[in-house]
Design a protein around this motif. Structure first.
Motif, PDB file in Angstrom:
ATOM      1  N   ILE A  34      79.731   5.182  71.623  1.00  0.00           N
ATOM      2  CA  ILE A  34      79.789   6.644  71.705  1.00  0.00           C
ATOM      3  C   ILE A  34      80.574   7.210  70.519  1.00  0.00           C
ATOM      4  CG2 ILE A  34      80.801   8.564  72.999  1.00  0.00           C
ATOM      5  CD1 ILE A  34      80.109   6.984  75.561  1.00  0.00           C
ATOM      6  N   PHE A  35      81.727   6.626  70.242  1.00  0.00           N
ATOM      7  CA  PHE A  35      82.560   7.084  69.126  1.00  0.00           C
ATOM      8  C   PHE A  35      81.818   6.956  67.795  1.00  0.00           C
ATOM      9  CE2 PHE A  35      85.500   5.970  65.687  1.00  0.00           C
ATOM     10  CZ  PHE A  35      86.290   7.116  65.649  1.00  0.00           C
ATOM     11  N   CYS A  36      81.220   5.803  67.555  1.00  0.00           N
ATOM     12  CA  CYS A  36      80.523   5.557  66.285  1.00  0.00           C
ATOM     13  C   CYS A  36      79.314   6.479  66.118  1.00  0.00           C
ATOM     14  CB  CYS A  36      80.082   4.099  66.203  1.00  0.00           C
ATOM     15  SG  CYS A  36      81.424   2.901  66.025  1.00  0.00           S
ATOM     16  N   ALA A 134      75.554  11.852  49.821  1.00  0.00           N
ATOM     17  CA  ALA A 134      74.653  11.521  50.929  1.00  0.00           C
ATOM     18  C   ALA A 134      74.314  10.037  50.915  1.00  0.00           C
ATOM     19  CB  ALA A 134      73.388  12.357  50.837  1.00  0.00           C
ATOM     20  N   CYS A 135      74.104   9.483  49.716  1.00  0.00           N
ATOM     21  CA  CYS A 135      73.800   8.052  49.607  1.00  0.00           C
ATOM     22  C   CYS A 135      74.947   7.210  50.138  1.00  0.00           C
ATOM     23  CB  CYS A 135      73.514   7.690  48.145  1.00  0.00           C
ATOM     24  SG  CYS A 135      71.935   8.317  47.540  1.00  0.00           S
ATOM     25  N   VAL A 136      76.167   7.611  49.787  1.00  0.00           N
ATOM     26  CA  VAL A 136      77.341   6.868  50.267  1.00  0.00           C
ATOM     27  C   VAL A 136      77.414   6.934  51.792  1.00  0.00           C
ATOM     28  CG1 VAL A 136      79.860   6.799  50.306  1.00  0.00           C
ATOM     29  CG2 VAL A 136      78.652   7.169  48.145  1.00  0.00           C
ATOM     30  N   ALA A 137      77.157   8.135  52.334  1.00  0.00           N
ATOM     31  CA  ALA A 137      77.208   8.297  53.793  1.00  0.00           C
ATOM     32  C   ALA A 137      76.161   7.425  54.483  1.00  0.00           C
ATOM     33  CB  ALA A 137      76.997   9.763  54.157  1.00  0.00           C
ATOM     34  N   LEU A 138      74.959   7.355  53.887  1.00  0.00           N
ATOM     35  CA  LEU A 138      73.896   6.553  54.483  1.00  0.00           C
ATOM     36  C   LEU A 138      74.203   5.061  54.401  1.00  0.00           C
ATOM     37  CD1 LEU A 138      70.701   8.428  53.243  1.00  0.00           C
ATOM     38  CD2 LEU A 138      71.759   8.525  55.495  1.00  0.00           C
ATOM     39  N   ILE A 139      74.784   4.640  53.287  1.00  0.00           N
ATOM     40  CA  ILE A 139      75.150   3.229  53.151  1.00  0.00           C
ATOM     41  C   ILE A 139      76.213   2.860  54.186  1.00  0.00           C
ATOM     42  CG2 ILE A 139      76.283   1.552  51.644  1.00  0.00           C
ATOM     43  CD1 ILE A 139      74.925   2.974  49.275  1.00  0.00           C
ATOM     44  N   VAL A 144      77.720   0.333  59.454  1.00  0.00           N
ATOM     45  CA  VAL A 144      78.261   0.540  60.810  1.00  0.00           C
ATOM     46  C   VAL A 144      77.214   0.177  61.864  1.00  0.00           C
ATOM     47  CG1 VAL A 144      79.136   2.245  62.450  1.00  0.00           C
ATOM     48  CG2 VAL A 144      79.918   2.284  60.079  1.00  0.00           C
ATOM     49  N   LYS A 145      75.962   0.600  61.647  1.00  0.00           N
ATOM     50  CA  LYS A 145      74.911   0.334  62.627  1.00  0.00           C
ATOM     51  C   LYS A 145      74.580  -1.158  62.712  1.00  0.00           C
ATOM     52  CE  LYS A 145      73.638   3.990  64.901  1.00  0.00           C
ATOM     53  NZ  LYS A 145      73.522   4.002  66.375  1.00  0.00           N
ATOM     54  N   TYR A 150      75.024  -5.964  65.952  1.00  0.00           N
ATOM     55  CA  TYR A 150      75.506  -7.342  66.098  1.00  0.00           C
ATOM     56  C   TYR A 150      76.410  -7.492  67.314  1.00  0.00           C
ATOM     57  CZ  TYR A 150      78.383 -11.465  65.413  1.00  0.00           C
ATOM     58  OH  TYR A 150      79.073 -12.636  65.621  1.00  0.00           O
ATOM     59  N   PHE A 151      77.410  -6.618  67.432  1.00  0.00           N
ATOM     60  CA  PHE A 151      78.356  -6.833  68.530  1.00  0.00           C
ATOM     61  C   PHE A 151      77.721  -6.532  69.885  1.00  0.00           C
ATOM     62  CE2 PHE A 151      79.782  -2.274  68.456  1.00  0.00           C
ATOM     63  CZ  PHE A 151      79.837  -2.041  69.824  1.00  0.00           C
TER      64      PHE A 151
END
Length: 388
Positions: A34-36, A134-139, A144-145, A150-151
């Protein structure tokens, strides 16, 4: 990182079979997601508006829809651990399957609208504005995703959760969507073609495929999916490790949700053994299975006379006849009942679940083969289908 958080916040964190530990893992995973997702969704919607990218905006909205899914999974883990009540005597464990189904439907809906908007973008393309921010945010979103996928997958395997497995697949779909959005921005530097819409169509198809697969995976337990054969063999081998157990048949595993499984089966015992000792052994097997596998077990004790040589001979003859018809067929509950005029052979024939042979025809074939072998017994046959 998640393992460290679990270690610090969950008592006895390695005991995954414990219902309380399992609930804690599910709640912790949902809260982290939820936080992420709120954080990522806010960033991507903002940058999507700034760059006029439908792919980025759709990806951000997808993150907010994920928040609803995570809230649903949070409620599911809290509800599924509720104690059984009068209306739900088998507990509330299946709520996890229902929530997993809802998450899968959400994935399908998001994929459908993404496909629709992508087609509109191809028909009426809009200019994309490249932005390094925007590119940095998407990377960052991709990283994160990937971690979230994975977890969630790791926790899902540890606590046997279809809901978290669906969440893991959803996070992986987000990775594909975000990669497409990033690629659209980069390609916009070199062409005016509607790459944003084309990549959106491709990604939405991947999302739809994953959604339907996840839907099938979560629907199967609700419909009564066959238990894992490797697990069934393990349980059978464990039961047969007890001296009193001479055979097993009619095994059925009922799944009412993780931690709420019920096992019923017949265990053959020597008819000449002390009945109280045999009964105590059966009770011990039931207690051990509950402790070892967390499955409430009910065993029907079948006494078999292994000392009667004629009975043993006829059992082997009938088994041979049955398996010549089909090697996958077996028999159980074999008895001989003598009368003043004839003797009945009474037994069950177990055939695979998918076998559609006519039962009357099968009984006639067995009886005919028996008579052709020179044994003029009457037969009383029950045909059963295996549950796995």
């Amino acid at each position: 990182m998640f393992s460290l958080i679990a270690k610090l916040t969950i008592t006895d964190y390695l005991n995954y079979k414990d219902p309380k530990v399992r609930e804690s893992y599910g709640v912790l995973s949902s809260v982290v997601c939820i936080f992420c997702n709120i954080l990522l969704g806010s960033f991507k919607v903002l940058f999507g508006v700034f760059t006029s990218s439908i792919a980025i905006q759709t990806d951000g909205l997808n993150n907010f829809s994920d928040v609803a899914s995570n809230l649903a999974s949070l409620v599911a883990f809290k509800t599924s651990s509720k104690h059984p009540d009068n209306d739900h005597p088998y507990g509330h464990g299946r709520i996890e399957y229902v929530v997993g189904l809802c998450i899968s439907l959400t994935i399908i809906i998001v994929g459908f609208f993404a496909f629709k908007e992508s087609i509109e973008k191809i028909i009426n393309p809009q200019t994309l504005y490249f932005s390094e921010a925007a590119c940095v945010a998407l990377i960052i979103s991709i990283i994160v995703k990937l971690w979230m996928s994975y977890f969630n997958q790791d926790v899902a395997k540890k606590i046997d959760s279809g809901t978290l497995m669906a969440v893991s697949k959803d996070s992986l779909n987000d990775v594909f969507s975000t990669c497409a959005a990033l690629l659209s921005l980069i390609i916009s530097l070199f062409t005016d073609l509607p790459i944003d819409g084309c990549l959106g169509v491709l990604v939405s198809c991947v999302v739809l495929k994953a959604g339907f697969e996840s839907f099938q995976d979560t629907l199967d337990p609700l419909l009564g999916k066959a238990p894992d054969q490797a697990f069934v063999r393990e349980v059978e081998e464990y039961i047969m490790s007890f001296e009193q157990a001479k055979g097993i048949h009619d095994l059925m595993l009922h799944d009412y949700g993780p931690g709420s499984r019920y096992l019923t089966l017949h265990v053959e015992v020597d008819a000449t053994s002390d009945i109280m000792e045999a009964h105590e052994a059966i009770d011990q097997i039931e207690r051990n299975i509950l402790e070892k596998y967390h499955i409430l077990t009910t065993i029907h004790m079948d006494p078999i006379d292994f000392q009667d040589e004629n009975l043993s001979l006829m059992r082997e003859i009938v088994l041979s006849i049955v398996q010549k018809l089909n090697p996958s067929y077996t028999i159980h509950d074999f008895r001989m009942v003598s009368g003043p005029n004839h003797t009945n052979l009474i037994f069950d024939v177990l055939i695979p679940a998918s076998d559609d042979i006519n039962h009357v025809l099968l009984k006639q074939q067995i009886t005919t083969k028996l008579h052709e072998s020179g044994y003029a017994y009457y037969t009383v046959i029950q045909v059963d289908h295996s549950f796995f």
